[in-house]
Write an enzyme that holds these catalytic residues in place. Structure first.
Site, PDB file in Angstrom:
ATOM      1  N   GLU A 116       0.821  -1.221   0.000  1.00  0.00           N
ATOM      2  CA  GLU A 116       0.000   0.000   0.000  1.00  0.00           C
ATOM      3  C   GLU A 116       0.849   1.262   0.000  1.00  0.00           C
ATOM      4  OE1 GLU A 116      -2.456  -3.347   0.936  1.00  0.00           O
ATOM      5  OE2 GLU A 116      -0.592  -2.662   1.885  1.00  0.00           O
ATOM      6  N   HIS A 186     -11.451  -6.397   7.768  1.00  0.00           N
ATOM      7  CA  HIS A 186     -12.285  -6.086   6.602  1.00  0.00           C
ATOM      8  C   HIS A 186     -13.562  -5.360   7.024  1.00  0.00           C
ATOM      9  CE1 HIS A 186      -9.749  -9.511   5.433  1.00  0.00           C
ATOM     10  NE2 HIS A 186      -9.761  -8.979   4.229  1.00  0.00           N
TER      11      HIS A 186
END
Length: 392
Positions: A116, A186
Site C-alpha cells: 500500500e 475487513h
C-alpha cells in the site's frame, strides 16, 4: 478438519458434524449442535433516491457498477488517467474495475505489488508528473501502511513546494465499513484518522447515484482525495444512475428529510439506518427528525449542520467507527461553539471501542444500530432537554 482451519469455529463444527466426525466423549454418540440465531448481515434497508432527469439516459446500477461507470467515463475522456492497485487488472475483489483493462489496455489499468505504501507513493509520482492517478487500496483496513505517504507527502506536497508542484490529481479509492462478516481486517471505518490532516479531502457516498457523481468530482478536484466506498452497499444498493458523467459538489451536505425536533447526521451506510430511525421516532415517539447526509468528511459542511441544529435545538450523530476520537466529536464540538446554539444538546451513537467479530450474530457492533439510535432519540421528547449521559 485441517482444511477447515481458516473457517470460523461454528462453521468448522457444522462441517465436522456433516462429515459425521464430531463425537461426544467415549460413547461415540453424535453431538447435536444447537440452532444458532439466523444470520442477518444487513442491519438496514437501502432507500434509493428518485431517478434523476438532469443528466440524460439512466441505467439500473448497483454501487460497484456505478463506480465502474465513473472510472469508464474518466478513462474515455482523460487520456492521462491510469488505474492501479492490487488485482484491479482482472476487475478487483469487488469487481469495480471489471472490463476496463480489456477496453483501455494494460498500460492504463494494471496491477501493483501488495504494498500500500508503494501504491500511494507511485500515485503521488504519477500525479506530480501531470497525469490523473486513481489508486485502489483493496480494503480501507489496509490503508495504514500508506498513512505516511498520504499525510506527510500527498497532503503536504503543494504547501511545502510553495505551489510549484502538487499531486492534486490523485484519488485513492478503498472499500470501507462493516459488512457483517468482515471481522478485524475487513470492517474498519478509518475516516477520522485522515480528518485531522489538512491538504486532503475525504468523501463517503451513501448510494450508487451519489457514488458516481462524488467520485467524478474527486477525480476532477485539484486536491488529493480519499474516496471510501461502503462495501456492504456494493450489491445491496441498486438504483437508476446516469450513464454519462455528472458531478456532485464536494463539501455540501444534503438534507434528506426535514424535521423540527432533532437533527440526525450520518454518512455512508449509516444514512440508511438513521432514515429508518427517523421513521420509527415519528411513529413511536412523535419526534420529528431532520436527516442529513454529510457526504464529505473533510472539509465538512458546518453551515448546513449548524443551520439545521439552530432550528431543532438537538443533534444526534451516528457512525460505525468507535466513539473515542470519532468524527462525531468534531461535529458536536463545532456545533457547541456556535453562538446561536448555547443550549443545544448533542449525542453520539457510534461503534463500540472493541474489535469486530467474524460472526454477525455475535458482534456487539452490529446490533445497536437502530435500537440504540432510537433509544437515544427517545431521551429527547419535543419539550424536554435532559442532560446528556456520558458514554465511553
Amino acid at each position: 478438519m485441517a482444511a477447515a482451519a481458516g473457517l470460523g469455529l461454528r462453521r468448522v463444527l457444522v462441517l465436522a458434524s456433516r462429515l459425521g466426525q464430531l463425537r461426544a466423549g467415549m460413547g461415540g454418540r453424535l453431538l447435536p449442535l444447537a440452532a444458532g440465531p439466523r444470520r442477518h448481515a444487513a442491519h438496514f434497508t437501502f432507500q434509493p433516491d428518485a431517478e434523476p432527469s438532469a443528466h440524460g439516459q439512466t441505467q439500473k446500477m448497483n454501487l460497484f457498477q456505478s463506480i465502474t461507470s465513473a472510472l469508464d467515463n474518466t478513462l474515455s475522456r482523460d487520456p492521462t488517467a491510469v488505474i492501479f492497485g492490487e488485482d484491479v487488472a482482472f476487475g478487483g475483489v469487488f469487481r469495480c474495475t471489471v472490463g476496463l483493462r480489456d477496453k483501455y489496455g494494460k498500460d492504463r489499468v494494471f496491477n501493483t505489488p501488495l504494498c500500500e505504501q508503494g501504491i500511494v507513493g507511485f500515485g503521488i509520482g504519477v500525479a506530480v508528473a501531470g497525469a490523473t492517478a486513481i489508486a485502489e487500496i483493496q480494503f480501507a483496513d489496509y490503508i495504514f501502511p500508506a498513512f505516511d505517504q498520504i499525510v506527510n507527502e500527498a497532503a503536504k506536497y503543494r504547501y511545502r513546494s510553495g505551489d510549484l508542484f502538487n499531486c492534486g490529481s490523485l484519488t485513492i479509492r478503498a472499500p470501507w465499513g462493516c459488512v457483517g462478516h468482515g471481522a478485524l481486517y475487513h470492517s474498519q471505518s478509518p475516516e477520522a484518522f485522515f480528518a485531522h490532516c489538512p491538504g486532503i479531502k475525504v468523501v463517503i457516498p451513501r448510494s450508487p447515484l451519489q457514488a458516481k457523481g462524488l467520485l467524478l468530482s474527486c477525480i476532477e478536484d485539484k486536491n488529493p482525495c480519499i474516496f471510501f466506498e461502503p462495501k456492504i452497499l456494493y450489491r445491496a444498493a441498486v438504483e437508476q444512475v446516469p450513464v454519462e458523467p455528472y458531478y456532485i459538489p464536494l463539501s455540501q451536505a444534503e438534507v434528506l428529510q426535514e424535521g423540527s425536533d432533532v437533527t440526525l447526521v450520518a454518512w455512508g451506510t449509516q444514512v440508511h439506518v438513521i432514515r429508518e430511525v427517523a421513521t420509527m421516532a415519528q411513529e413511536k415517539l412523535g419526534v420529528s427528525c431532520e436527516v442529513i447526509d454529510l457526504k464529505t468528511i473533510l472539509p465538512w459542511d458546518t453551515e448546513a449542520v449548524c443551520k439545521s441544529v439552530v432550528k431543532t435545538g438537538r443533534l444526534l450523530i451516528s457512525h460505525e467507527a468507535p466513539l473515542t476520537g470519532g468524527f462525531a466529536s468534531e461535529i458536536s464540538s463545532t456545533v457547541q461553539e456556535v453562538d446561536a446554539l448555547p443550549d443545544t444538546r448533542s449525542k453520539s451513537v457510534t461503534g463500540k471501542l472493541c474489535e469486530l467479530w467474524h460472526s454477525p450474530t455475535m458482534d456487539p457492533n452490529l446490533h445497536w444500530k437502530k435500537s440504540r439510535t432510537l433509544h437515544s432519540n427517545g431521551r429527547w421528547p419535543p419539550h424536554h432537554l435532559p442532560s446528556i449521559p456520558t458514554e465511553y
